[in-house]
Design an enzyme around this catalytic site. Sequence first.
Site: not given
Ligand code: NLE
Ligand code: FE2
Length: 313
Positions: A179, A184, A224, A243
């Site tokens: 993630h 990010h 996010e 992600s």
């Molecule tokens: N749902 C995201 C993932 O599976 O990469 C992560 C979110 C974290 C806030």
């Molecule tokens: Fe994050």
Amino acid sequence: ERHIRPQASTASDATTSTSQRILSIHDVDNGQILGFGADLAEDHPGFHDPAYKQRRAWLAEMAKTHRIGTPIPDVEYSPAEVATWDAVLEELSGLLPQHACREYLRCLTLFDFRKGRVPQLEEMNTVLRSTTGWTVRPVAGLMHPRHFLAGLAFKHFHSTQYMRHPSKPSYTPEPDVVHELIGHVPLLADPAYARLIQTIGLASLAADDKQIWHLTKVYWHTVEFGVVREGDQVKAFGAGILSSYGELAHMASGAAALERLDPFRPQPRMAYKDGFQKRYFVLDSFAEGSELLSSYAASLGLPESLRGDASVA
Ligand code: NLE
Ligand code: FE2
């Protein structure tokens, strides 16, 4: 919100009150971990996996002992962890080109993301240093929001280093290295995006505890899970979408509602335990988003000298 359980040993109200002003990155405490980290909840897929838990504890310890300005030790990822990285990369490579925003796709080429190895934080910093001057710094889990947001004001992004559990590579409710690195880090190399995220951080410096909670939700709905207009389409820029194969497919399906972001209005609660987002918040552009957030920061009494100032460090 069962994941967010304060840990008696680290969380302390005395050090999180507004009376303690954060004036530099050295005042940002990455040791106040409110959730995730090494302490897995009963419904976490790794709860009954002792080897996984041990790994998490080890990486949490490594993050806690990192000091600002010192090199970040490389993590040796195991073949199983690399296999998870590969699986996510494989899934995402089918969706990102069509559904990620153009700034993200441009930045992605600056990093060495490929199958067979999980990139290291230091290597992310080499690219960020020469583009926007941002830095990633290790953290054990979900940080106290005041400290996490303040880090952004000083161009520091706190990043976990552990890998999601292999049983569910397409979606995890918690941050993990996939993630952070795929979601990010790439956009931190884009100047317009970097300014937007820093603006949220700067606003936090002037925020009282209630406003910090509000800003955390604003962060959630932009950094996010935000989407940005591109012609007559919307594209993902939020890391929680970028992600996650599951979230990205959900966003691409058009099933979720779209709403304009208004930081001056009360923000809906942050949803993460109950699957994909039911609505996404839309920006016209990163520049428009920065301006909007900068005027919100002004309404909190942030001095003009700090509003949207990309040079504060
Ligand atoms: N749902 C995201 C993932 O599976 O990469 C992560 C979110 C974290 C806030
Ligand atoms: Fe994050």
